[in-house]
Design a protein around this motif. Structure first.
Motif, PDB file in Angstrom:
ATOM      1  N   ASN A 120     -34.750 -56.081  41.149  1.00  0.00           N
ATOM      2  CA  ASN A 120     -34.465 -57.502  41.396  1.00  0.00           C
ATOM      3  C   ASN A 120     -35.545 -58.375  40.787  1.00  0.00           C
ATOM      4  O   ASN A 120     -35.978 -59.366  41.366  1.00  0.00           O
ATOM      5  CB  ASN A 120     -34.349 -57.793  42.895  1.00  0.00           C
ATOM      6  CG  ASN A 120     -35.617 -57.389  43.642  1.00  0.00           C
ATOM      7  OD1 ASN A 120     -36.475 -56.712  43.079  1.00  0.00           O
ATOM      8  ND2 ASN A 120     -35.723 -57.808  44.889  1.00  0.00           N
ATOM      9  N   GLY A 121     -36.018 -57.968  39.589  1.00  0.00           N
ATOM     10  CA  GLY A 121     -37.113 -58.668  38.928  1.00  0.00           C
ATOM     11  C   GLY A 121     -36.826 -60.145  38.732  1.00  0.00           C
ATOM     12  O   GLY A 121     -35.685 -60.556  38.544  1.00  0.00           O
ATOM     13  N   THR A 122     -37.891 -60.919  38.768  1.00  0.00           N
ATOM     14  CA  THR A 122     -37.746 -62.369  38.628  1.00  0.00           C
ATOM     15  C   THR A 122     -38.222 -62.787  37.250  1.00  0.00           C
ATOM     16  O   THR A 122     -37.740 -62.291  36.247  1.00  0.00           O
ATOM     17  CB  THR A 122     -38.527 -63.072  39.745  1.00  0.00           C
ATOM     18  OG1 THR A 122     -39.879 -62.608  39.742  1.00  0.00           O
ATOM     19  CG2 THR A 122     -37.897 -62.771  41.088  1.00  0.00           C
ATOM     20  N   GLY A 123     -39.175 -63.683  37.187  1.00  0.00           N
ATOM     21  CA  GLY A 123     -39.615 -64.202  35.912  1.00  0.00           C
ATOM     22  C   GLY A 123     -40.507 -63.231  35.163  1.00  0.00           C
ATOM     23  O   GLY A 123     -40.854 -62.157  35.654  1.00  0.00           O
ATOM     24  N   PRO A 124     -40.900 -63.604  33.926  1.00  0.00           N
ATOM     25  CA  PRO A 124     -41.772 -62.751  33.116  1.00  0.00           C
ATOM     26  C   PRO A 124     -43.066 -62.428  33.852  1.00  0.00           C
ATOM     27  O   PRO A 124     -43.707 -63.310  34.423  1.00  0.00           O
ATOM     28  CB  PRO A 124     -42.040 -63.614  31.868  1.00  0.00           C
ATOM     29  CG  PRO A 124     -40.888 -64.566  31.813  1.00  0.00           C
ATOM     30  CD  PRO A 124     -40.531 -64.843  33.248  1.00  0.00           C
ATOM     31  N   GLY A 125     -43.435 -61.145  33.827  1.00  0.00           N
ATOM     32  CA  GLY A 125     -44.669 -60.714  34.472  1.00  0.00           C
ATOM     33  C   GLY A 125     -44.552 -60.534  35.970  1.00  0.00           C
ATOM     34  O   GLY A 125     -45.502 -60.133  36.633  1.00  0.00           O
ATOM     35  N   GLU A 126     -43.404 -60.856  36.546  1.00  0.00           N
ATOM     36  CA  GLU A 126     -43.227 -60.719  37.984  1.00  0.00           C
ATOM     37  C   GLU A 126     -42.192 -59.630  38.271  1.00  0.00           C
ATOM     38  O   GLU A 126     -41.360 -59.288  37.449  1.00  0.00           O
ATOM     39  CB  GLU A 126     -42.753 -62.041  38.575  1.00  0.00           C
ATOM     40  CG  GLU A 126     -43.731 -63.194  38.365  1.00  0.00           C
ATOM     41  CD  GLU A 126     -43.187 -64.497  38.905  1.00  0.00           C
ATOM     42  OE1 GLU A 126     -42.130 -64.461  39.550  1.00  0.00           O
ATOM     43  OE2 GLU A 126     -43.817 -65.536  38.676  1.00  0.00           O
ATOM     44  N   GLY A 127     -42.254 -59.124  39.488  1.00  0.00           N
ATOM     45  CA  GLY A 127     -41.251 -58.161  39.918  1.00  0.00           C
ATOM     46  C   GLY A 127     -41.192 -56.915  39.060  1.00  0.00           C
ATOM     47  O   GLY A 127     -40.111 -56.402  38.779  1.00  0.00           O
ATOM     48  N   ARG A 128     -42.367 -56.428  38.617  1.00  0.00           N
ATOM     49  CA  ARG A 128     -42.385 -55.246  37.757  1.00  0.00           C
ATOM     50  C   ARG A 128     -42.867 -54.033  38.546  1.00  0.00           C
ATOM     51  O   ARG A 128     -43.610 -54.154  39.510  1.00  0.00           O
ATOM     52  CB  ARG A 128     -43.269 -55.482  36.540  1.00  0.00           C
ATOM     53  CG  ARG A 128     -42.853 -56.697  35.714  1.00  0.00           C
ATOM     54  CD  ARG A 128     -43.610 -56.787  34.409  1.00  0.00           C
ATOM     55  NE  ARG A 128     -43.256 -55.709  33.491  1.00  0.00           N
ATOM     56  CZ  ARG A 128     -42.192 -55.729  32.686  1.00  0.00           C
ATOM     57  NH1 ARG A 128     -41.362 -56.752  32.694  1.00  0.00           N
ATOM     58  NH2 ARG A 128     -41.944 -54.723  31.873  1.00  0.00           N
ATOM     59  N   ARG A 129     -42.427 -52.844  38.089  1.00  0.00           N
ATOM     60  CA  ARG A 129     -42.879 -51.594  38.682  1.00  0.00           C
ATOM     61  C   ARG A 129     -43.685 -50.814  37.653  1.00  0.00           C
ATOM     62  O   ARG A 129     -43.448 -50.932  36.440  1.00  0.00           O
ATOM     63  CB  ARG A 129     -41.693 -50.752  39.153  1.00  0.00           C
ATOM     64  CG  ARG A 129     -40.899 -51.387  40.281  1.00  0.00           C
ATOM     65  CD  ARG A 129     -39.964 -50.381  40.914  1.00  0.00           C
ATOM     66  NE  ARG A 129     -40.700 -49.330  41.622  1.00  0.00           N
ATOM     67  CZ  ARG A 129     -40.113 -48.254  42.155  1.00  0.00           C
ATOM     68  NH1 ARG A 129     -38.803 -48.084  42.039  1.00  0.00           N
ATOM     69  NH2 ARG A 129     -40.831 -47.344  42.793  1.00  0.00           N
ATOM     70  N   ARG A 130     -44.627 -50.004  38.150  1.00  0.00           N
ATOM     71  CA  ARG A 130     -45.481 -49.226  37.261  1.00  0.00           C
ATOM     72  C   ARG A 130     -45.222 -47.736  37.494  1.00  0.00           C
ATOM     73  O   ARG A 130     -45.071 -47.280  38.630  1.00  0.00           O
ATOM     74  CB  ARG A 130     -46.947 -49.568  37.512  1.00  0.00           C
ATOM     75  CG  ARG A 130     -47.240 -51.059  37.299  1.00  0.00           C
ATOM     76  CD  ARG A 130     -48.719 -51.319  37.197  1.00  0.00           C
ATOM     77  NE  ARG A 130     -49.450 -50.959  38.412  1.00  0.00           N
ATOM     78  CZ  ARG A 130     -50.771 -50.992  38.529  1.00  0.00           C
ATOM     79  NH1 ARG A 130     -51.516 -51.353  37.490  1.00  0.00           N
ATOM     80  NH2 ARG A 130     -51.347 -50.680  39.671  1.00  0.00           N
ATOM     81  N   TRP A 131     -45.209 -47.002  36.384  1.00  0.00           N
ATOM     82  CA  TRP A 131     -44.872 -45.576  36.416  1.00  0.00           C
ATOM     83  C   TRP A 131     -45.926 -44.772  35.664  1.00  0.00           C
ATOM     84  O   TRP A 131     -46.453 -45.229  34.650  1.00  0.00           O
ATOM     85  CB  TRP A 131     -43.506 -45.326  35.773  1.00  0.00           C
ATOM     86  CG  TRP A 131     -42.403 -46.122  36.384  1.00  0.00           C
ATOM     87  CD1 TRP A 131     -41.961 -47.359  35.999  1.00  0.00           C
ATOM     88  CD2 TRP A 131     -41.613 -45.751  37.518  1.00  0.00           C
ATOM     89  NE1 TRP A 131     -40.945 -47.780  36.820  1.00  0.00           N
ATOM     90  CE2 TRP A 131     -40.703 -46.806  37.760  1.00  0.00           C
ATOM     91  CE3 TRP A 131     -41.568 -44.627  38.342  1.00  0.00           C
ATOM     92  CZ2 TRP A 131     -39.773 -46.778  38.791  1.00  0.00           C
ATOM     93  CZ3 TRP A 131     -40.648 -44.587  39.372  1.00  0.00           C
ATOM     94  CH2 TRP A 131     -39.762 -45.650  39.592  1.00  0.00           C
TER      95      TRP A 131
END
Length: 275
Positions: A120-131
């Motif tokens: 459910n990511g929002t704007g650029p750089g937000e709502g990101r996941r890291r793997w």
């Protein structure tokens, strides 16, 4: 090198379609397919081949020469593929835990931190996941691990956990046993030159003391060590000794797609070229 063409060729090499978006599902599929098709192997060390830690050279080895490599090569090439598909990728250095609980040299291993949009990511750089993605550690996690998750993560290769370690580092555990200690600071490919040189030349490196060529299969793993072929199917291990050079070369081609001109031999004590 035409990188756009190389990315398309790379996808064909691992049997993957170009993902419409660089998301977590695409990363999971790409890592799994890479592990199935591109072998973890240290044959260049024993064939006297140069190992060049540059993006174009690493991709060419995997794609054009249809070879594998060890961690610096495999994860270096995979990082180039992922970036070409729009993923955010950071190189991380790690040290490998020894059987007695000690740690290997700095830059012992190259691992990848990959960012993808959250569902459910929002704007650029937000709502990101890291793997934590890795196609260069031999038998290890089949799918990327959630980098910021501190609970158990189930995988076909076992139960993994990422835990806090001293000095801000992270440890990766497999079935409760420490495997890697990861430094979270970003690195560049050239930082791994000394580690690669050590593992290519030192008599203390496991890569100079033995041959290995190994990859995942859909129901286990297959490994060729010298003239010994080991297959694991649904947890059941089978071992066979190959007889003669022709049978060894045929096994490299049949099981790993490696069309070699000569049978690799352990070259202990030989002076090797630099990375």
């Amino acid at each position: 090198m035409d990188m756009s063409r190389s990315i398309s060729d790379y996808l064909r090499r691992i049997g993957a379609d170009r993902p419409p978006v660089p998301d977590a599902a695409a990363l999971r599929d790409l890592q799994f397919r890479h592990l199935l098709t591109v072998p973890f192997e240290n044959l260049s060390i024993h064939l006297g081949e140069e190992i060049v830690l540059e993006d174009a050279a690493l991709v060419a080895k995997v794609v054009e020469r249809r070879r594998g490599g060890f961690c610096y090569e495999l994860n270096g090439a995979f990082a180039t593929l992922l970036r070409g598909l729009g993923f955010r990728v950071t190189l991380l250095q790690a040290r490998v835990f020894t059987p007695d609980g000690g740690l290997g040299i700095p830059y012992d291993h190259l691992a990848l931190l990959v960012e993808t949009p959250a569902p459910n990511g929002t704007g650029p750089g937000e709502g990101r996941r890291r793997w934590l993605a890795d196609v260069g550690f031999g038998s290890h996690h089949s799918y990327p691990l959630a980098f910021d998750e501190r609970g158990d993560q189930d995988d076909p290769a076992g139960t993994f956990r990422v835990v806090e370690a001293p000095d801000g580092d992270l440890d990766v555990l497999r079935d409760g046993k420490p495997q890697l200690r990861i430094d979270r600071r970003p690195r560049v490919l050239a930082d791994f030159t000394a580690g690669s040189w050590y593992h290519r030349t030192s008599p203390d490196s496991p890569f100079t003391r033995s041959l290995v060529c190994s990859r995942n299969t859909r129901d286990g793993r297959i490994t060729l060590t010298g003239d010994r072929l080991v297959t694991t199917v649904n947890g059941e291990r089978h071992e066979r000794e190959l007889v003669g050079d022709a049978e060894v070369l045929a096994a490299y081609l049949e099981h790993f797609g490696l069309d070699l001109d000569e049978v690799p031999q352990v070259m202990a004590g030989r002076t090797r070229g630099r990375s």
